[in-house]
Design an enzyme around this catalytic site. Structure first.
Site, PDB file in Angstrom:
ATOM      1  N   ASN A  10      67.507  32.749  43.753  1.00 35.89           N
ATOM      2  CA  ASN A  10      67.379  32.260  42.227  1.00 35.89           C
ATOM      3  C   ASN A  10      67.552  30.783  42.030  1.00 35.89           C
ATOM      4  O   ASN A  10      68.667  30.184  42.434  1.00 35.89           O
ATOM      5  CB  ASN A  10      68.576  32.916  41.304  1.00 35.89           C
ATOM      6  CG  ASN A  10      68.562  32.372  39.995  1.00 35.89           C
ATOM      7  OD1 ASN A  10      67.643  31.677  39.492  1.00 35.89           O
ATOM      8  ND2 ASN A  10      69.731  32.737  39.373  1.00 35.89           N
ATOM      9  N   TRP A  11      66.523  30.015  41.813  1.00 39.52           N
ATOM     10  CA  TRP A  11      66.916  28.262  41.881  1.00 39.52           C
ATOM     11  C   TRP A  11      67.250  27.848  40.647  1.00 39.52           C
ATOM     12  O   TRP A  11      67.600  26.501  40.636  1.00 39.52           O
ATOM     13  CB  TRP A  11      65.235  27.751  42.167  1.00 39.52           C
ATOM     14  CG  TRP A  11      64.593  28.180  43.298  1.00 39.52           C
ATOM     15  CD1 TRP A  11      65.290  28.767  44.535  1.00 39.52           C
ATOM     16  CD2 TRP A  11      63.365  27.803  43.744  1.00 39.52           C
ATOM     17  NE1 TRP A  11      64.212  28.808  45.460  1.00 39.52           N
ATOM     18  CE2 TRP A  11      63.291  28.081  45.227  1.00 39.52           C
ATOM     19  CE3 TRP A  11      62.353  27.095  43.440  1.00 39.52           C
ATOM     20  CZ2 TRP A  11      62.105  27.755  45.980  1.00 39.52           C
ATOM     21  CZ3 TRP A  11      61.160  26.857  44.008  1.00 39.52           C
ATOM     22  CH2 TRP A  11      60.987  27.465  45.343  1.00 39.52           C
ATOM     23  N   LYS A  12      67.639  28.716  39.706  1.00 35.67           N
ATOM     24  CA  LYS A  12      67.977  28.270  38.646  1.00 35.67           C
ATOM     25  C   LYS A  12      67.445  26.784  38.006  1.00 35.67           C
ATOM     26  O   LYS A  12      66.168  26.918  38.253  1.00 35.67           O
ATOM     27  CB  LYS A  12      69.529  27.858  38.795  1.00 35.67           C
ATOM     28  CG  LYS A  12      70.290  29.118  39.239  1.00 35.67           C
ATOM     29  CD  LYS A  12      71.805  29.086  39.353  1.00 35.67           C
ATOM     30  CE  LYS A  12      72.328  30.443  39.929  1.00 35.67           C
ATOM     31  NZ  LYS A  12      73.830  30.491  39.530  1.00 35.67           N
ATOM     32  N   HIS A  93      71.221  37.441  33.447  1.00 37.30           N
ATOM     33  CA  HIS A  93      71.869  36.833  34.444  1.00 37.30           C
ATOM     34  C   HIS A  93      73.215  36.331  33.753  1.00 37.30           C
ATOM     35  O   HIS A  93      73.080  36.080  32.509  1.00 37.30           O
ATOM     36  CB  HIS A  93      71.085  35.518  34.978  1.00 37.30           C
ATOM     37  CG  HIS A  93      71.764  34.774  36.013  1.00 37.30           C
ATOM     38  ND1 HIS A  93      73.018  33.786  35.682  1.00 37.30           N
ATOM     39  CD2 HIS A  93      71.875  34.882  37.312  1.00 37.30           C
ATOM     40  CE1 HIS A  93      73.508  33.495  37.029  1.00 37.30           C
ATOM     41  NE2 HIS A  93      72.731  34.078  37.857  1.00 37.30           N
ATOM     42  N   GLU A  95      74.602  33.597  33.484  1.00 33.21           N
ATOM     43  CA  GLU A  95      74.539  32.141  32.918  1.00 33.21           C
ATOM     44  C   GLU A  95      73.839  32.254  31.661  1.00 33.21           C
ATOM     45  O   GLU A  95      74.061  31.771  30.835  1.00 33.21           O
ATOM     46  CB  GLU A  95      73.813  31.231  33.954  1.00 33.21           C
ATOM     47  CG  GLU A  95      74.788  30.786  35.074  1.00 33.21           C
ATOM     48  CD  GLU A  95      73.971  30.490  36.386  1.00 33.21           C
ATOM     49  OE1 GLU A  95      72.827  30.088  36.283  1.00 33.21           O
ATOM     50  OE2 GLU A  95      74.749  30.287  37.129  1.00 33.21           O
ATOM     51  N   GLU A 165      76.379  40.815  40.423  1.00 31.81           N
ATOM     52  CA  GLU A 165      76.824  39.314  40.550  1.00 31.81           C
ATOM     53  C   GLU A 165      78.300  39.103  40.001  1.00 31.81           C
ATOM     54  O   GLU A 165      78.474  38.941  38.755  1.00 31.81           O
ATOM     55  CB  GLU A 165      75.879  38.430  40.144  1.00 31.81           C
ATOM     56  CG  GLU A 165      74.580  38.459  40.674  1.00 31.81           C
ATOM     57  CD  GLU A 165      73.675  37.199  40.514  1.00 31.81           C
ATOM     58  OE1 GLU A 165      73.491  36.764  41.423  1.00 31.81           O
ATOM     59  OE2 GLU A 165      73.518  36.608  39.696  1.00 31.81           O
ATOM     60  N   GLY A 171      78.600  30.523  42.651  1.00 31.38           N
ATOM     61  CA  GLY A 171      78.694  28.850  42.584  1.00 31.38           C
ATOM     62  C   GLY A 171      80.189  28.621  42.951  1.00 31.38           C
ATOM     63  O   GLY A 171      80.408  27.193  42.696  1.00 31.38           O
ATOM     64  N   SER A 208      77.735  33.390  46.051  1.00 30.56           N
ATOM     65  CA  SER A 208      78.198  32.724  47.119  1.00 30.56           C
ATOM     66  C   SER A 208      77.675  33.334  48.359  1.00 30.56           C
ATOM     67  O   SER A 208      78.170  33.151  49.299  1.00 30.56           O
ATOM     68  CB  SER A 208      79.647  32.314  47.196  1.00 30.56           C
ATOM     69  OG  SER A 208      79.973  31.434  45.955  1.00 30.56           O
ATOM     70  N   GLY A 229      71.713  31.999  45.137  1.00 26.90           N
ATOM     71  CA  GLY A 229      71.799  30.954  44.316  1.00 26.90           C
ATOM     72  C   GLY A 229      71.523  29.650  45.220  1.00 26.90           C
ATOM     73  O   GLY A 229      70.501  29.313  45.794  1.00 26.90           O
ATOM     74  N   GLY A 230      72.853  28.948  45.228  1.00 23.73           N
ATOM     75  CA  GLY A 230      72.802  27.555  46.043  1.00 23.73           C
ATOM     76  C   GLY A 230      72.069  27.591  47.436  1.00 23.73           C
ATOM     77  O   GLY A 230      71.234  26.627  47.584  1.00 23.73           O
TER      78      GLY A 230
HETATM   79  P1  13P Z   1      75.488  31.072  44.203  1.00 27.94           P
HETATM   80  O1  13P Z   1      74.844  31.912  45.235  1.00 27.94           O
HETATM   81  O2  13P Z   1      75.165  29.826  43.967  1.00 27.94           O
HETATM   82  O3  13P Z   1      76.852  31.689  43.887  1.00 27.94           O
HETATM   83  O4  13P Z   1      74.634  31.564  42.666  1.00 27.94           O
HETATM   84  C1  13P Z   1      74.548  33.106  42.721  1.00 27.94           C
HETATM   85  C2  13P Z   1      73.649  33.254  41.575  1.00 27.94           C
HETATM   86  O5  13P Z   1      73.908  33.265  40.370  1.00 27.94           O
HETATM   87  C3  13P Z   1      72.357  33.951  41.904  1.00 27.94           C
HETATM   88  O6  13P Z   1      71.695  34.644  40.681  1.00 27.94           O
END
Ligand code: 13P
Length: 251
Positions: A10-12, A93, A95, A165, A171, A208, A229-230
């Site tokens: 997920n590149w956000k 998600h 967020e 998640e 993050g 993470s 994510g990251g």
């Molecule tokens: P991180 O891997 O940066 O913690 O993010 C996870 C995420 O929200 C994937 O959707």
């Protein structure tokens, strides 16, 4: 040992169109397609057209969608539009839930509309840190699943993927331990069996995930993949996670 893994990124709100194309091209060079391995990236809307179908072994998903097909909803994107651009869609998600105030009811509507338009949804659930500390993780996750899946026809259940998640792990660099994740995944699996007996639904872990912790997380019995994510923003890191899945598939 294992028959299938889904590795998702997920590149956000990161990457321009040019960066997205470059990434997908570069990532494709880093791994060979293998039976049982599925790789998906979720770029921002602006990069969907430029990446969808670019590399056969990398599927493209959307990070969000609205639950109406069309209408006066300025700034929104509908599943009808996404059908041509994406292979699947993230729904709920944390967020979206926290920053954009999406309710469980919204998530339920989105999930049902995605299914109606043949866009397989990846439903995200997970608890906050205070909920975990108060011992409320399992009831919270159960409630999110029940509300999101309300009114979903049994035949559609297997089109859904669930992503666990924990919000405190997103993050933060603090992932759930493999044992913590396994416990919740097992519980999600049982809950899904109650809701839709006999269905086979993939359950991804997100929060993470890094190359260093991915092998152990992916080795857990009820973890069918990861939502990264990251670490999905860097070709070397994301491909190292894919390599770990391949190692387990070939073990
Ligand atoms: P991180 O891997 O940066 O913690 O993010 C996870 C995420 O929200 C994937 O959707």
């Amino acid at each position: 040992m294992r028959k299938e893994y889904l590795i998702a990124g997920n590149w956000k709100m990161f990457k321009t169109i040019a960066e997205s194309r470059e990434f997908v091209r570069a990532l494709a060079k880093e791994f060979s397609a293998a039976p049982g391995l599925e790789v998906v990236v979720f770029p921002p809307y602006t990069s969907l057209a430029a990446t969808h179908g670019l590399e056969a072994k990398i599927k493209i998903g959307a990070q969000n969608m609205f639950f109406e097909e069309k209408g006066a909803f300025t700034g929104e994107i509908s599943p009808l539009m996404l059908q041509e651009l994406a292979d699947c869609v993230l729904v709920g998600h944390s967020e979206r839930r926290e920053i954009f105030a999406e309710s469980d009811e919204d998530v339920n509507k989105k999930l049902k509309t995605a299914l109606k338009f043949n866009l397989p949804p990846v439903l995200c659930v997970g608890e906050t840190l205070p909920e975990r500390e108060a011992g409320k993780t399992l009831p919270k996750v159960r409630q999110q699943l029940e509300m999101a899946l309300q009114g979903v026809a049994g035949a559609n259940m297997e089109k859904i993927t669930v992503a666990y998640e924990p919000i405190w792990a997103i993050g933060t660099g603090r992932n759930a331990t493999p044992a913590q994740a396994q416990e919740v995944h097992h519980f999600i699996g049982q809950t899904l069996q109650e809701i839709a007996p006999g269905s086979r639904i993939k359950i991804l872990y997100g929060g993470s995930v890094k190359p260093e912790n991915s092998l152990e997380l992916l080795s857990q019995e009820d973890i069918s993949g990861v939502l990264v994510g990251g670490a999905s923003l860097k070709v070397d890191q994301f491909s190292a996670i894919i390599q770990n899945a391949l190692k387990l598939l070939n073990a």
